[in-house]
Design an enzyme around this catalytic site. Structure first.
Site, PDB file in Angstrom:
ATOM      1  CG  ASP A  41     -26.392 -16.546  16.228  1.00 24.20           C
ATOM      2  OD1 ASP A  41     -25.769 -17.615  16.287  1.00 24.20           O
ATOM      3  OD2 ASP A  41     -27.147 -16.248  15.291  1.00 24.20           O
TER       4      ASP A  41
ATOM      5  CG  HIS B 287     -25.291 -19.634  13.368  1.00 25.48           C
ATOM      6  ND1 HIS B 287     -26.264 -18.785  13.852  1.00 25.48           N
ATOM      7  CD2 HIS B 287     -25.859 -20.286  12.324  1.00 25.48           C
ATOM      8  CE1 HIS B 287     -27.356 -18.914  13.132  1.00 25.48           C
ATOM      9  NE2 HIS B 287     -27.149 -19.825  12.199  1.00 25.48           N
TER      10      HIS B 287
ATOM     11  CB  SER C  94     -29.919 -18.965  10.601  1.00 25.09           C
ATOM     12  OG  SER C  94     -28.982 -19.629   9.787  1.00 25.09           O
TER      13      SER C  94
END
Length: 569
Positions: A21, A79, A357
């Site tokens: 990520d 994220h 996600s």
């Protein structure tokens, strides 16, 4: 108190989850090593955090972003921190967003170890960077790879991510990918290759609710708003509050996430009525009334409107995505404080997020729980356990709906919603070896040279080619002409040694299905049995392209269900 799958699975102990990520926020309390055991002896990874020492929770952190070479893998976007904490965040009390959803936060596998591989930056994930990160994760010794990445349909031999994922499963590493956020349109999937778990998104029974109260007395219940950019534009323009209405395809799926101004997210139907009121008077007024955190929404789980749907374009003989899991308004760790006014009374380094996600690391963490309980199971066996034990019923006892409040079809819900306790004890599994995938690729028409690119070894397709739908997958995606089609499946008994499974069939409109044998009798653990399934057109014709149903093998203690999609050709 019910701790679900945690006690049986040791909370994910001795399992390493590799997260591909945007990096990590290493000092976040979700990555504390309180109560953590030391990492397994097989661990060979590195910690490249300058001035910060990894611990027994965050055991590795590496940067593979080409244009950031030499910099530590710190998360600048948030994220990676979200996904890592969702998969394996430690217990953190007082977690909330602006006082909402207050409680103790934890990842799916709170005692699993984390290894973070930064391969993305500024919403860009270079294919070569992802490939290098995944290869490193496998060599470092991770057990599960969680990659909340969007990869459109392509030939696997042209896709570095597919190649890296195949290398991972050859080494026994489970790989989980997000299905993408292209829903509710059909055939919007990413990550369609069958050797990975492809995850769609669902709602949960907790929501942040707000009411839009109009000047004419009408009121419409919705959620707090998650397109932060839209809110910021309204705020910058001097707006005091905002009502965000779904478009027609968004339907009734509303999201309650953190917001920067008072805001309510309402359904398409409510939006149409609100617009009608605005146009009916020269002085329209509205008030946003917040109801706070609501628990026990009976329509949950619902397939999120944004969750990408099948059928698969790249692999029509494989039913994708594979499964759905929580992905709407999920509380997770964040790389910075959302609220500077808590004065230390609550933990403000959390945010609400939605998307496949976020559903992907839920399944990655649950896969880690299964791996902890069954360390000798292959990636395909773990995937089968997750899929065949999934459920299709919401809290109301009705079929899980899509965003139109209609039952979700097989291309939206696929196997169903993940059920962690059942996945730990699935009864039977459909196992697949790397060589089985090679036979599948041969059947798809890949050249031996192309397959060698994927497998990184020389192969021969002579005598091993199989049709797509013959792969020993836990679901069926059939293209049916006028002739009878026959496929076989082999199941492995991972439940009680002496057990009998009886066939239960959900009818498929316009299709006659015969399964032989209709009873599977086992006498040993790990015993394998093969059944054949015949598909033919029935005398009653239906005027549609796709139909769906399922078969299930049922014992006294287990239900092992496989969804079926049939396309008439």
């Amino acid at each position: 108190m019910n701790f679900g799958a945690w006690p049986v699975s040791n909370y994910g102990k001795n399992v390493i989850i590799g997260v591909i990520d945007t990096g990590i926020t290493p000092n976040h309390p979700s990555f504390s090593d309180n109560g953590m055991p030391p990492p397994p002896a097989k661990w060979k990874g590195k910690c490249e955090l300058n001035g910060t020492v990894c611990n027994t929770k965050l055991i590795g952190a590496r940067n593979f972003v080409t244009n950031l070479s030499g910099l530590p893998p710190v998360d600048q976007e948030g994220h990676g921190t979200l996904t890592a904490s969702t998969a394996a965040g430690n217990f953190v009390s007082g977690a909330n967003v602006f006082g909402n959803a207050n409680g103790t936060a934890a990842g799916m596998a709170p005692l699993a170890h984390l290894a973070v591989y930064k391969a993305c930056s500024l919403n860009v994930c270079g294919e070569s960077d992802i490939l290098a990160a995944m290869d490193a994760a496998v060599e470092d010794g991770v057990d599960v790879i969680s990659a909340s990445l969007s990869r459109g349909p392509s030939r696997s031999s042209d896709d570095g991510v597919a190649i890296a994922a195949f290398a991972a499963i050859q080494k026994g590493t489970f790989v989980s990918y997000s299905a993408d956020n292209g829903g509710p349109s059909s055939s919007t999937l990413a990550s369609e290759f069958p050797w990975v778990l492809t995850v769609g998104a669902s709602t949960i029974d907790r929501s942040l609710r707000a009411i839009a109260l109009l000047g004419n007395g009408d009121k419409f219940e919705g959620g707090g708003v998650s397109p932060i950019g839209k809110e910021q534009m309204v705020k910058d323009a001097g707006g005091a509050a905002m009502i965000l209405a779904n478009d027609a395809v968004g339907g009734y799926n509303v999201i309650g996430d953190a917001h920067v101004i008072p805001a309510a997210h309402v359904s398409y139907a409510a939006g149409q009525k609100i617009k009608a009121y605005v146009n009916s008077t020269s002085t329209p007024t509205a008030t946003i009334v917040f109801k706070g955190t609501i628990i026990g929404t009976k329509s949950a789980p619902m397939v999120a409107s944004f969750s990408s749907r099948g059928p698969s374009l790249a692999t029509p003989g494989i039913l994708k995505p594979d499964i759905i899991g929580p992905g709407v308004s999920i509380l997770a760790a964040w790389h910075m404080s959302m609220d500077n006014k808590t004065n230390g009374k609550t933990n403000a380094n959390f945010n609400m997020a939605s998307g496949t996600s976020i559903s992907c690391p839920h399944l990655s963490g649950i896969a880690a729980l299964v791996k902890s309980a069954h360390p000798d199971w292959s990636p395909a066996a773990i995937k089968s356990a997750l899929m065949t034990s999934a459920y299709q019923i919401n809290l109301n006892g009705s079929l899980i709906n899509d965003e139109r409040l209609l039952p979700a079809d097989v291309f939206a819900i696929v196997a169903g919603h993940v059920n962690p306790p059942k996945a730990l004890d699935p009864g039977l599994v459909y196992d697949i070896t790397p060589d089985d995938y090679i036979a599948y690729l041969c059947g798809l028409g890949y050249t031996e040279k192309e397959i060698a690119v994927i497998t990184r070894r020389t192969i021969s397709c002579h005598g091993i080619s199989i049709p797509e739908a013959q792969l020993n997958y836990p679901s069926f995606s059939i293209q049916l002409g006028m002739n009878i089609s026959m496929y076989s499946r082999t199941v492995t008994n991972v439940g009680d040694a002496e057990s009998i499974y009886y066939l239960k069939m959900e009818s498929v409109p316009g299709v006659d299905i015969v399964v032989q044998p209709a009873v599977l009798s086992f006498t040993e653990v790990n015993q394998k049995m093969t059944y054949r399934i015949f598909f033919s057109r029935s005398a009653i014709r239906v005027n549609v392209t796709y139909v769906q149903g399922s078969i299930a093998w049922i014992s006294l203690t287990h239900i092992v269900r496989s969804p079926i999609s049939v396309k008439f050709v």
